[in-house]
Enzyme design. Structure first.
Site, PDB file in Angstrom:
ATOM      1  N   MET A  58       0.840  -1.202   0.000  1.00  0.00           N
ATOM      2  CA  MET A  58       0.000   0.000   0.000  1.00  0.00           C
ATOM      3  C   MET A  58       0.878   1.257   0.000  1.00  0.00           C
ATOM      4  O   MET A  58       0.389   2.354   0.307  1.00  0.00           O
ATOM      5  CB  MET A  58      -0.942  -0.005   1.203  1.00  0.00           C
ATOM      6  CG  MET A  58      -1.907  -1.196   1.148  1.00  0.00           C
ATOM      7  SD  MET A  58      -3.406  -0.965   2.113  1.00  0.00           S
ATOM      8  CE  MET A  58      -2.742  -0.777   3.737  1.00  0.00           C
ATOM      9  N   HIS A  99       9.174  -3.375   3.388  1.00  0.00           N
ATOM     10  CA  HIS A  99       8.781  -3.616   1.991  1.00  0.00           C
ATOM     11  C   HIS A  99      10.017  -3.963   1.145  1.00  0.00           C
ATOM     12  O   HIS A  99       9.984  -4.869   0.316  1.00  0.00           O
ATOM     13  CB  HIS A  99       8.129  -2.368   1.383  1.00  0.00           C
ATOM     14  CG  HIS A  99       6.889  -1.909   2.081  1.00  0.00           C
ATOM     15  ND1 HIS A  99       6.811  -0.733   2.761  1.00  0.00           N
ATOM     16  CD2 HIS A  99       5.658  -2.483   2.179  1.00  0.00           C
ATOM     17  CE1 HIS A  99       5.588  -0.577   3.255  1.00  0.00           C
ATOM     18  NE2 HIS A  99       4.868  -1.624   2.921  1.00  0.00           N
ATOM     19  N   GLN A 120      -2.608 -12.277   7.979  1.00  0.00           N
ATOM     20  CA  GLN A 120      -2.854 -11.974   6.564  1.00  0.00           C
ATOM     21  C   GLN A 120      -2.135 -12.979   5.661  1.00  0.00           C
ATOM     22  O   GLN A 120      -2.682 -13.450   4.664  1.00  0.00           O
ATOM     23  CB  GLN A 120      -2.386 -10.558   6.248  1.00  0.00           C
ATOM     24  CG  GLN A 120      -2.324 -10.240   4.758  1.00  0.00           C
ATOM     25  CD  GLN A 120      -2.005  -8.782   4.500  1.00  0.00           C
ATOM     26  OE1 GLN A 120      -2.876  -7.952   4.574  1.00  0.00           O
ATOM     27  NE2 GLN A 120      -0.751  -8.488   4.191  1.00  0.00           N
ATOM     28  N   ASP A 132       2.411  -9.113   9.193  1.00  0.00           N
ATOM     29  CA  ASP A 132       0.959  -9.334   9.105  1.00  0.00           C
ATOM     30  C   ASP A 132       0.735 -10.837   9.003  1.00  0.00           C
ATOM     31  O   ASP A 132       0.337 -11.356   7.959  1.00  0.00           O
ATOM     32  CB  ASP A 132       0.399  -8.597   7.881  1.00  0.00           C
ATOM     33  CG  ASP A 132       0.716  -7.119   7.934  1.00  0.00           C
ATOM     34  OD1 ASP A 132       0.020  -6.401   8.645  1.00  0.00           O
ATOM     35  OD2 ASP A 132       1.700  -6.686   7.296  1.00  0.00           O
ATOM     36  N   ARG A 191       2.330   3.017   9.206  1.00  0.00           N
ATOM     37  CA  ARG A 191       1.573   3.776  10.216  1.00  0.00           C
ATOM     38  C   ARG A 191       2.483   4.388  11.285  1.00  0.00           C
ATOM     39  O   ARG A 191       2.066   5.299  11.994  1.00  0.00           O
ATOM     40  CB  ARG A 191       0.509   2.894  10.875  1.00  0.00           C
ATOM     41  CG  ARG A 191      -0.662   2.589   9.959  1.00  0.00           C
ATOM     42  CD  ARG A 191      -1.776   1.860  10.707  1.00  0.00           C
ATOM     43  NE  ARG A 191      -2.908   1.568   9.840  1.00  0.00           N
ATOM     44  CZ  ARG A 191      -3.015   0.488   9.074  1.00  0.00           C
ATOM     45  NH1 ARG A 191      -2.048  -0.403   9.060  1.00  0.00           N
ATOM     46  NH2 ARG A 191      -4.081   0.305   8.317  1.00  0.00           N
ATOM     47  N   ALA A 231       4.054   4.044   0.852  1.00  0.00           N
ATOM     48  CA  ALA A 231       4.803   4.609   1.995  1.00  0.00           C
ATOM     49  C   ALA A 231       5.888   3.597   2.377  1.00  0.00           C
ATOM     50  O   ALA A 231       5.965   3.117   3.516  1.00  0.00           O
ATOM     51  CB  ALA A 231       3.892   4.954   3.171  1.00  0.00           C
ATOM     52  N   SER A 237       6.395  -0.145  10.018  1.00  0.00           N
ATOM     53  CA  SER A 237       5.037  -0.037   9.497  1.00  0.00           C
ATOM     54  C   SER A 237       4.853   1.361   8.938  1.00  0.00           C
ATOM     55  O   SER A 237       5.381   2.330   9.496  1.00  0.00           O
ATOM     56  CB  SER A 237       4.032  -0.264  10.637  1.00  0.00           C
ATOM     57  OG  SER A 237       2.753   0.188  10.248  1.00  0.00           O
TER      58      SER A 237
HETATM   59  P1  AMP Z   1       1.478  -2.901   3.488  1.00  0.00           P
HETATM   60  O1  AMP Z   1       2.022  -1.865   2.563  1.00  0.00           O
HETATM   61  O2  AMP Z   1       1.499  -2.485   4.935  1.00  0.00           O
HETATM   62  O3  AMP Z   1       0.167  -3.471   3.045  1.00  0.00           O
HETATM   63  O4  AMP Z   1       2.507  -4.113   3.442  1.00  0.00           O
HETATM   64  C1  AMP Z   1       2.862  -4.719   2.232  1.00  0.00           C
HETATM   65  C2  AMP Z   1       3.644  -5.966   2.534  1.00  0.00           C
HETATM   66  O5  AMP Z   1       4.813  -5.628   3.298  1.00  0.00           O
HETATM   67  C3  AMP Z   1       2.859  -6.969   3.390  1.00  0.00           C
HETATM   68  O6  AMP Z   1       3.160  -8.291   2.947  1.00  0.00           O
HETATM   69  C4  AMP Z   1       3.412  -6.740   4.764  1.00  0.00           C
HETATM   70  O7  AMP Z   1       3.317  -7.859   5.624  1.00  0.00           O
HETATM   71  C5  AMP Z   1       4.858  -6.423   4.460  1.00  0.00           C
HETATM   72  N1  AMP Z   1       5.465  -5.697   5.574  1.00  0.00           N
HETATM   73  C6  AMP Z   1       5.014  -4.559   6.145  1.00  0.00           C
HETATM   74  N2  AMP Z   1       5.790  -4.212   7.181  1.00  0.00           N
HETATM   75  C7  AMP Z   1       6.757  -5.168   7.271  1.00  0.00           C
HETATM   76  C8  AMP Z   1       7.858  -5.391   8.149  1.00  0.00           C
HETATM   77  N3  AMP Z   1       8.131  -4.566   9.160  1.00  0.00           N
HETATM   78  N4  AMP Z   1       8.632  -6.474   7.946  1.00  0.00           N
HETATM   79  C9  AMP Z   1       8.353  -7.336   6.928  1.00  0.00           C
HETATM   80  N5  AMP Z   1       7.336  -7.187   6.072  1.00  0.00           N
HETATM   81  C10 AMP Z   1       6.545  -6.122   6.238  1.00  0.00           C
END
Ligand code: AMP
Length: 282
Positions: free
Chosen positions: A30, A37, A153, A150, A189, A32, A187
């Site tokens: 998503m 990522h 998820q 996650d 967030r 940011a 994150s």
């Molecule tokens: P998001 O942009 O938050 O939807 O995350 C996109 C992908 O990145 C998802 O598969 C998340 O689980 C992964 N992700 C987000 N934060 C982390 C993190 N701190 N460590 C590893 N993977 C992450």
């Protein structure tokens, strides 16, 4: 990096590359973008000929409209980061492109979407399944990479492919959690926290690490209470749930010898910002 805004163009390009015999790694996000990522992108680049990333803030997975409204968006900065990593393809559609009409599909994942995050964020995993099933149709990759940050998820996506897309030959690959220096799970967030909240948020992972050292000394119930009480001592933090579960089924355990693979999963409000984390106990 090639950038596609439409489903049709992205799909055409991926299918062409597959016809040429290329393996495709896919990292849905998503935006940011942070090191979490980027770690998924680096895994994908190691395993595949081509790496494709998507950036789309999916409205259907936000059960809280305020959360959707304030979710950070910074496409130009993200594109710079993806270029620097050597990503081949970015798919960055807008909302109309992904949802030309409302998606009314209802997915059922048995108990898995009704507990933990599913219980506290009604409709969240249905929205995740809607967007990821669309993304997998547009980008029928060889492998797709998901962070264990996650964790629930990741299990839902695995189940999504098993139950709803059995003909799709895509391998779902889980990747380790990437953390800040003080242990806070990265994150998007985290950008929304005030400096004071940000400092307090480190207590979440620090308590989980401490908990991992206490499993020989406490029962499951005692350890759950320890984690909740320790984190709630901070005036900035309020635990929404902490559960200790079987890492395969996510069903709660009552004693340590019930299963080999145990995981502690937590959601905490830091002010109005909701953070999640987890720790594997073995
Ligand atoms: P998001 O942009 O938050 O939807 O995350 C996109 C992908 O990145 C998802 O598969 C998340 O689980 C992964 N992700 C987000 N934060 C982390 C993190 N701190 N460590 C590893 N993977 C992450």
């Amino acid at each position: 990096m090639e950038i596609y805004k439409t489903r049709q163009e992205a799909n055409q390009r991926i299918n062409d590359l597959k016809k040429q015999g290329k393996t495709i790694g896919f990292v849905p996000t998503m935006g940011a973008l942070h090191e979490g990522h980027l770690s998924l992108i680096r895994c994908s680049k190691k395993d595949n000929d081509i790496t494709a990333v998507s950036i789309f803030v999916n409205p259907t997975q936000f059960n809280d409209p305020r959360d959707l409204e304030r979710y950070p968006r910074m496409l130009d900065k993200d594109i710079e980061k993806l270029e620097a990593e050597g990503v081949d393809i970015l798919f960055a559609p807008d909302e109309k492109e992904m949802y030309p009409e409302p998606d009314t599909r209802q997915f059922d994942f048995g108990h898995l979407d009704k507990i933990l995050e599913g219980k506290h964020r009604p409709g969240h995993f249905n929205g995740v399944a809607q967007v990821v099933s669309k993304l997998f149709e547009i980008i029928p990759a060889t492998r797709a990479y998901f962070g264990k940050k996650d964790y629930q998820q990741y299990l839902i996506i695995r189940e999504l492919v098993r139950r709803y897309m059995p003909d799709l030959d895509i391998e779902i690959i889980p990747c380790p959690i990437v953390r800040e220096k003080d242990g806070l799970a990265m994150s998007s967030r985290n950008l929304l926290l005030t400096p004071e909240q940000r400092r307090s948020a480190a207590l979440i992972s620090q308590t989980l690490f401490r908990a991992r050292e206490l499993t020989d000394l406490m029962t499951v119930d005692e350890l759950k209470q320890f984690v909740i009480d320790t984190i709630n001592q901070s005036p900035h933090l309020r635990v929404e749930y902490f559960e200790i579960a079987d890492a395969e089924t996510l069903l709660p355990i009552e004693s340590w010898d019930e299963t080999d693979r145990k995981i502690g999963l937590i959601a905490v409000y830091c002010g109005e910002i909701r953070l999640i984390d987890n720790i594997e106990f073995n």
